[in-house]
Design a protein around this motif. Structure first.
Motif: not given
Length: 631
Positions: A406-413
């Motif tokens: 989940l580390a990059s999920s906010p950045l992907d969003a």
């Protein structure tokens, strides 16, 4: 691929044969590389996308092996592989597109939560009761809230973005905690009070709490529309994930369509990837992760119950274990090395602000400082002493898999919902960028910074807690947890059997010089059989343990007993066919009531056996010393 051209060719020796071998290896490697280039195309050239993926895959496996040799989790080496390749001069993985990285992270996220659903031990959780429920909810939720509030001051991010970070950090790593608890349980440490079962049961639901909180707040954290839509996205992530996962699990429950093991494993893997890709396509990544978890859980429950009846081949507790084992192979060979190495490549120190790493470490430290006392205090009612409570609290420390997923999920969003121009990704840190006046650019840059802060914090939470947690479990467990009485008796029995075997070997050596050949042969046979008897005792103890838990593993009892019976009969057959003995001594040693019935069942020529025994009984009785030793 050029990096590996010379790995198969060692420095040639001063001989023609060595030079020929070197040239041959180079030509073969070059031919293989040329064939790959013709098939894949220019993507396999150095610094191109396929080249970057292959380089990450090979390097992560190599450094993962080195980490294991250093008694560290292999995932640490895999994570370091990505960080190293991204930050060394020349950046050999600079050709990896963001679309490929996102696809790898999404695939890894799906595998993680499919396995979590399949191995969710809800029976153990129900047996352990309220203590496991408190251990699941209180430490993780408290840490998430505290980290969310602290992030307001450390990073200046909005409250919902901070809570998203908090729930990403809240989950413990099953890869570290569960494996460590199984090792302690195998050694009988803390099993009298059920400490390994308590920690494993709580850890099995900890991912559910983390992904639920993440799904609720990610929609509010990254604005993608009006206020009403942003508020609705959190609950919608949760509802869509549960409904989609339940539908996928019900489809997989029709085992009449998936009769073979590989069909069930293939179906659940493909279904998880499709659900994940579908929800990510419509900007519901939290729903995709929740759907993968719920699908695995529903499939496991339906397989065990044999439901729905018309479309099922019958109930089986093996289907879920088999599918999870196959998912574990995919995870270990491909998912884990690629996910952790790709997450490592996202950490580019050249783009980080000087204060980002210290602030990330501070956020992790504050969360852990709150989490550990809560974890130690909520286990009241489990009859644990101070050291055991402290051990449970410290065992709740490691973070790895969920953070990597989940580390990059906010950045992907942020990239998928707020980036109007792909060039914005590299222009935010350029003060003189021509995009400064574009609408939405400044807001995108702020959220890009917060996404990078979340990614950095998650990566450092893995680096700081995973090796320390593994060291704590493996070192303090044997010191602070007491071994149960059954295990102590089993080890004492093993020691006695070993000593008895040693005495038998010494007696056999002593009689070898002066006694007859028949007696020496009999003593050597006895020494070998004593070794086998130790293994039989272990099997019998395991069978008794399994009988005590019929609700979850009762089906294995008959397997153990059949294995014991088959092993006894095989030894008896070997003993009668190759060494002298009598029916009485064999029956006493193997505890077989009627050896004549046994020989009849195995179609052994009874007359030949009787004549053989009669032929050897006289020398055995004549040469046997009168010392009371067992034959």
């Amino acid at each position: 691929m050029e990096l590996f051209y010379f790995t198969s060719c060692k420095i040639p020796q001063a001989s023609l044969m060595a030079a020929q071998t070197c040239v041959s290896n180079l030509l073969q490697t070059e031919a293989g590389n040329t064939a790959c280039l013709l098939v894949v195309g220019e993507h396999l050239l150095p610094f191109e996308p396929a080249f970057s993926v292959v380089l990450l895959f090979v390097t992560s496996h190599g450094l993962g092996l080195i980490a294991e040799l250093m008694k560290l989790p292999s995932l640490m080496g895999m994570l370091f592989a990505g960080v190293l390749l991204r930050n060394i001069p020349g950046d050999p993985v600079r050709g990896l597109p963001e679309e490929w990285s996102s696809a790898i992270r999404v695939a890894g996220l799906s595998i993680i939560f499919i396995r979590s659903g399949l191995e969710l031990d809800w029976r153990s959780f129900r047996r352990v009761g309220l203590v496991a429920l408190r251990l699941t909810l209180c430490p993780g939720v408290t840490e998430a809230v505290v980290v969310g509030l602290v992030s307001l001051g450390l990073f200046g991010m909005p409250i919902f973005m901070g809570l998203t970070l908090g729930f990403i950090l809240a989950a413990v790593s099953p890869a570290v905690v569960v494996n460590g608890m199984f090792a302690l349980q195998k050694a009988g440490l803390g099993t009298d009070k059920g400490i390994p079962s308590l920690v494993v049961a709580a850890a099995s639901l900890d991912d559910v709490v983390a992904i639920t909180g993440y799904s609720l707040f990610i929609g509010l954290a990254v604005p993608s529309g009006g206020l009403g839509w942003n508020i609705a996205q959190g609950p919608l992530n949760l509802v869509f994930g549960v409904v989609g996962g339940a539908c996928g699990g019900l489809l997989l429950s029709a085992t009449a369509l998936w009769r073979k093991r590989w069909q069930r494993s293939f179906a659940i893997f493909v279904a998880g990837q499709l659900l994940m890709a579908f929800f990510v396509r419509f900007h519901f990544k939290g729903a995709g992760a929740m759907a993968s978890l719920v699908m695995g859980l529903v499939a496991m429950i339906a397989w065990e119950a044999g439901w729905p009846r018309p479309l099922s081949v019958g109930p089986s507790t093996h289907f879920a274990h088999e599918a999870e084992a196959d998912m574990a192979v995919i995870w270990q060979l491909f998912g884990q090395p690629m996910l952790f190495s790709v997450i490592g490549t996202a950490l580019d120190f050249r783009l980080l602000a000087p204060t980002t790493v210290p602030l990330a470490i501070a956020a992790v430290a504050i969360g852990v400082a709150v989490r550990l006392p809560i974890a130690g205090s909520v286990v009241w009612g489990a009859n644990l002493n101070v050291k055991e409570r402290l051990f449970v609290a410290l065992a709740w420390l490691p973070k790895a898999t969920v953070q990597a997923a989940l580390a990059s999920s906010p950045l992907d969003a942020v990239y998928s919902t707020m980036m109007s121009n792909p060039e914005w990704m590299t222009e935010c840190r350029n003060e003189g960028s021509r995009f400064r006046g574009d609408p939405g650019f400044e807001e995108f840059c702020r959220y890009d910074d917060w996404g990078q802060d979340i990614l950095t914090t998650a990566v450092f939470s893995i680096i700081l807690t995973a090796p320390i947690g593994l060291l704590i479990i493996s070192t303090l467990g044997p010191r602070w947890l007491t071994q149960d009485k059954r295990k102590q008796e089993e080890e004492a029995s093993k020691r006695e059997a070993t000593e008895e075997q040693s005495r038998a070997e010494e007696e056999a050596e002593g009689h070898a010089a002066g006694d007859s050949g028949a007696w020496a042969q009999m003593k050597r046979m006895e020494s070998n059989l004593l070794s086998v008897e130790m293994k039989l005792r272990v099997l019998e103890d395991a069978s008794q343990l399994l009988k005590g838990d019929p609700e979850s593993v009762f089906e294995f009892k008959d397997r153990f007993q059949d294995a014991v019976t088959a092993l006894r009969r095989q030894i008896a057959r070997m003993e009668f066919e190759s060494t002298p003995a009598t029916f009485e001594t064999a029956g006493q040693f193997f505890r077989v009531q009627d050896m004549e019935d046994y020989w009849a069942e195995t179609n052994h020529p009874l007359s030949a056996a009787r004549s053989r025994i009669a032929r050897h009984s006289a020398p055995l009785q004549r040469d046997a010393p009168v010392n009371g030793s067992r034959v």
